[in-house]
Design a protein around this motif. Sequence first.
Motif, mmCIF file in Angstrom:
data_model
loop_
_atom_site.group_PDB
_atom_site.id
_atom_site.type_symbol
_atom_site.label_atom_id
_atom_site.label_comp_id
_atom_site.label_asym_id
_atom_site.label_seq_id
_atom_site.Cartn_x
_atom_site.Cartn_y
_atom_site.Cartn_z
ATOM 1 N N ILE A 510 0.830 -1.213 0.000
ATOM 2 C CA ILE A 510 0.000 0.000 0.000
ATOM 3 C C ILE A 510 0.861 1.258 0.000
ATOM 4 O O ILE A 510 0.351 2.360 -0.185
ATOM 5 C CB ILE A 510 -1.005 -0.055 1.174
ATOM 6 C CG1 ILE A 510 -1.833 -1.338 1.092
ATOM 7 C CG2 ILE A 510 -1.933 1.137 1.196
ATOM 8 C CD1 ILE A 510 -2.589 -1.538 -0.218
ATOM 9 N N GLY A 511 2.156 1.131 0.212
ATOM 10 C CA GLY A 511 3.011 2.306 0.055
ATOM 11 C C GLY A 511 4.103 2.417 1.091
ATOM 12 O O GLY A 511 5.276 2.422 0.759
ATOM 13 N N SER A 512 3.725 2.516 2.379
ATOM 14 C CA SER A 512 4.774 2.725 3.378
ATOM 15 C C SER A 512 5.389 1.402 3.801
ATOM 16 O O SER A 512 4.712 0.372 3.865
ATOM 17 C CB SER A 512 4.229 3.476 4.593
ATOM 18 O OG SER A 512 3.175 2.777 5.186
ATOM 19 N N PHE A 513 6.686 1.463 4.087
ATOM 20 C CA PHE A 513 7.406 0.383 4.750
ATOM 21 C C PHE A 513 7.701 0.851 6.173
ATOM 22 O O PHE A 513 7.435 2.008 6.504
ATOM 23 C CB PHE A 513 8.657 0.002 3.938
ATOM 24 C CG PHE A 513 8.334 -1.087 2.941
ATOM 25 C CD1 PHE A 513 7.510 -0.823 1.858
ATOM 26 C CD2 PHE A 513 8.785 -2.399 3.111
ATOM 27 C CE1 PHE A 513 7.140 -1.834 0.969
ATOM 28 C CE2 PHE A 513 8.429 -3.410 2.226
ATOM 29 C CZ PHE A 513 7.600 -3.134 1.153
ATOM 30 N N PRO A 514 8.173 -0.034 7.044
ATOM 31 C CA PRO A 514 8.342 0.361 8.452
ATOM 32 C C PRO A 514 9.098 1.674 8.619
ATOM 33 O O PRO A 514 10.130 1.893 7.985
ATOM 34 C CB PRO A 514 9.111 -0.819 9.046
ATOM 35 C CG PRO A 514 8.639 -1.993 8.241
ATOM 36 C CD PRO A 514 8.487 -1.456 6.837
ATOM 37 N N GLN A 515 8.539 2.541 9.463
ATOM 38 C CA GLN A 515 9.223 3.790 9.840
ATOM 39 C C GLN A 515 10.062 3.434 11.058
ATOM 40 O O GLN A 515 9.558 3.386 12.178
ATOM 41 C CB GLN A 515 8.198 4.869 10.210
ATOM 42 C CG GLN A 515 7.559 5.555 9.035
ATOM 43 C CD GLN A 515 8.273 6.862 8.653
ATOM 44 O OE1 GLN A 515 9.072 7.398 9.422
ATOM 45 N NE2 GLN A 515 7.987 7.359 7.460
ATOM 46 N N THR A 516 11.328 3.187 10.827
ATOM 47 C CA THR A 516 12.170 2.729 11.936
ATOM 48 C C THR A 516 12.568 3.906 12.829
ATOM 49 O O THR A 516 12.513 5.065 12.427
ATOM 50 C CB THR A 516 13.454 2.088 11.391
ATOM 51 O OG1 THR A 516 14.127 3.064 10.603
ATOM 52 C CG2 THR A 516 13.146 0.877 10.534
ATOM 53 N N THR A 517 12.955 3.577 14.049
ATOM 54 C CA THR A 517 13.451 4.612 14.974
ATOM 55 C C THR A 517 14.609 5.359 14.336
ATOM 56 O O THR A 517 14.738 6.582 14.500
ATOM 57 C CB THR A 517 13.937 3.951 16.284
ATOM 58 O OG1 THR A 517 12.915 3.061 16.711
ATOM 59 C CG2 THR A 517 14.195 4.975 17.363
ATOM 60 N N ARG A 520 13.265 8.030 12.038
ATOM 61 C CA ARG A 520 12.634 9.125 12.797
ATOM 62 C C ARG A 520 13.683 9.947 13.527
ATOM 63 O O ARG A 520 13.569 11.174 13.603
ATOM 64 C CB ARG A 520 11.629 8.554 13.799
ATOM 65 C CG ARG A 520 10.426 7.977 13.092
ATOM 66 C CD ARG A 520 9.191 7.943 13.964
ATOM 67 N NE ARG A 520 8.029 7.827 13.099
ATOM 68 C CZ ARG A 520 7.062 6.928 13.253
ATOM 69 N NH1 ARG A 520 7.103 6.083 14.254
ATOM 70 N NH2 ARG A 520 6.054 6.899 12.403
ATOM 71 N N THR A 521 14.692 9.280 14.045
ATOM 72 C CA THR A 521 15.747 10.010 14.751
ATOM 73 C C THR A 521 16.509 10.904 13.773
ATOM 74 O O THR A 521 16.816 12.057 14.074
ATOM 75 C CB THR A 521 16.704 9.018 15.431
ATOM 76 O OG1 THR A 521 15.913 8.101 16.206
ATOM 77 C CG2 THR A 521 17.675 9.713 16.358
#
Length: 833
Positions: A510-517, A520-521
């Motif tokens: 559907i588009g996104s893959f995991p947003q890892t820490t 985000r950091t």
Amino acid sequence: MTDNTVPAAPRADFPRATVLGYPRIGRRRELKRALESYWAGTTTADDLERTSRDLRLTTVRRLVDLGLDPGTGAVPNSFSLYDQVLDVTATLGAVPARFRPGREERPVAPAGTERGTGKHLAEPPSEVSTETYFALARGTAEQPPLELTKWFDTNYHYLVPEIGPDTPIRFADDRIVREFAEAADPSDGGTPVVTRPVIVGPVTYLLLSKPEDGAPEGFSPLRRLDDVVAAYRELLAALAAAGAPWVQLDEPALVSDLIGAPFDATPGSTDGPGRPDTTTVSDAVRRAYAALTAPSPGTDRPQILVAAPFGELRRASGDRLALLAGTDVEAIALDLVRGATPPTEGTAAWNVPGLASKTLVAGVIDGHNIWRADLTSRLDLLESLRRTTGARTVTVGTSTSLLHVPHDVDDEPRLDPALAGWLAFADQKVGEVVTLARGLDAGRPEVQEQLDAATAARTGRAGAAGVVVPEVRERLAGLTDADFTRAPYTDRAAAQRTRLSLPPLPTTTIGSFPQTTEIRTARAAWTRGDLTDADYEARIRQEVASVVALQEELGLDVLVHGEPERNDMVQYFAERLAGFTTTVNGWVQSYGSRCVRPPILWGDVSRPEPITVPWATYAASLTDKPVKGMLTGPVTILAWSFVRDDQPLADTANQVALALRDEVTDLEGAGIGIVQVDEAALRELLPLDAAAQPAYLDWSVRSFRLTTSGAAPATQIHTHLCYSEFGDIVGAIDDLDADVTSVEAARSRMEIVPGLASAGYARGIGPGVWDIHSPRVPSGGEVSDLLKLAVAEIDPRLVWVNPDCGLKTRGYDETRASLANLVAAAREVRGSL
Ligand SMILES: Nc1nc2c(c(=O)[nH]1)N[C@@H](CNc1ccc(C(=O)N[C@@H](CCC(=O)N[C@@H](CCC(=O)N[C@@H](CCC(=O)O)C(=O)O)C(=O)O)C(=O)O)cc1)CN2
Ligand SMILES: [Zn+2]
């Protein structure tokens, strides 16, 4: 009054100013951090309880500092550790059997125990431990969690109770009483505050429930109304004993036509099986509130405020205000922002029987949007309500809980000061309510200064640069039907087949893959200025490359770039479009510990430069497989932003659509052959009032078509819709005219598929085969079973294989394993076609 009615507590008047609820995540998301560290095992249940207690006490004291009365129940006690509907489930001990394997039913506490006398217990009668509470919310290794779904037409999600004929229901947990006592008699020696507990009402609770697994065919949770009401009676008695003068029961189901039960019996119809007296919403309300207000010897109850936010009560299809006025509750809160506002001058009396004995809490301040109110017109309205309603008294409130807005405008270091002056977040709204109450009681001159300041802010806003941009207006005015129409589907399908040459049952995500820490950091460091643009971009490119490599390795057919550059699918676009601004601390709870910062759409919208093209083309450069470009659609951008209130939503939607249309054109120009335009919130914005639905579906579908209709026939347009309750909008889904539509379907076992098929939908369809809402990895067998259900109902040439939604909240381990099973299942079913 007979001897056995004991209205012991003084019948204190309802406070002059209140709000229906307040954000609970904390100004710095203290609750999010406390929850997530507890779940991660780095803190204990005691730590969590301590942090949340501090947050609750800070909150009620702040509300007093902002001007709410500390002694009369003006301050709402609306905290929840996770969700207010789950809190009722816990209060009732209504834990579904699937979470109680082999557990002996505990006996109901007999009358005459401490609970019966209303003394609140030192040890909670807690049959729902913290562990069970979070098991219901988040699932366990063995059990998926309760289903999460939209709270009316908001971006807040509640946990759906599962109620069957034998689900235990009793007054099982007195957290609500303890939280009242904690504020009234604080152990830290601080100022005591007499709060007003806010609880989802019994009718709404059951109307939002679904039948527990194994319930007989046709069972309606409403059949448990008497049991639920009996438990609420005990809860109310305990609250009265603890000294609560008022309690607020939220009954938003009263304003919704989407609730699954008719408001009134259709004339001439006969009642179905079961109790004939609780088959309609109006009968359930009468029955529940008659029982809740019936006197009982030796016990007391707080006075009851029933709140019905999110819509108009006085409907042509049934007068819900008259219904409430006919009960013995003491006060009714009206949403006068969404509800049709009565004209302010020379109006006839309302003539609602029963209203003469009620307090009306006039919800004149918008709890769901962030514009500073026009206080003068609000005061006019309040004065007219005093003259015309015939209510015992009219007091001032918000239209809904303030749960849906951020804490504090003054906590936004980066907002343009002029724009900041146009806004009111939760704290400012408390101030508005307090000002209006003072104006109403002490007279206008008392608050003239505040009224003038509000007027000046609105005038300044109307004339500010960027609010009206002539070029945007001209482009909108020049649109013709051709701008909303693509070539016929058959022509498009042929051109796309040639261009893409995909296998049957193509696989995609559907588009996104995991947003890892790590991502985000890195983004946080970049935002702070600790990482250069070049370093941040390199980090994101590295992530895109690894996501593309993973998809190649797994054997997916249509690839995505994975959206690592996006903080959020709406905020990311808002940050790059003219007409929007975004916040730093403006967090609003979406579910549990998950939050969003809804952007503020204040001016005419346009796109200064391409937004997604560099990422999509970079991903495409790394593979021979087709890469799908990824955009968020106009309706969803509106739904998840705070939107200007000075022009029709349809016009605002079309402005956003034109900006996105340019992006589609640029993606096409860069060689991207598939573009997905997500409309995750299409169903969310569907009006609760059936009479308003056709107009909404018309403008929302048109704005989607305006976004996509510039695409050439050979460009494949996908869309993605979340939330499985699509029954009401299958016609609109078809009208979007997308080439491929992916929908959430795994949890409902492909329920949507026959509906779409029978509605004549005959374009590509990707019913989700992996429920991405929990870390559970579906087996290949589970996925292929779901897929077989789909190909049995619809032409296999139309079926796509994909998860229910994006993977941003998932981890890489689950993602890899689940996608491997998904690809294997697609290959297996392909072989059997
Ligand atoms: N707007 C919106 N509504 C939606 C959805 C959605 O995707 N977007 N999906 C549906 C479900 N709702 C959801 C709502 C939120 C999240 C979510 O994941 N939210 C994240 C925040 C997303 C975000 O804004 N992330 C930012 C900021 C992240 C952050 O908190 N950063 C830290 C610092 C980074 C670190 O060191 O970890 C901080 O600010 O303290 C970013 O990635 O840049 C969260 O609460 O954790 C998921 C689903 C329906 N409604
Ligand atoms: Zn989704």
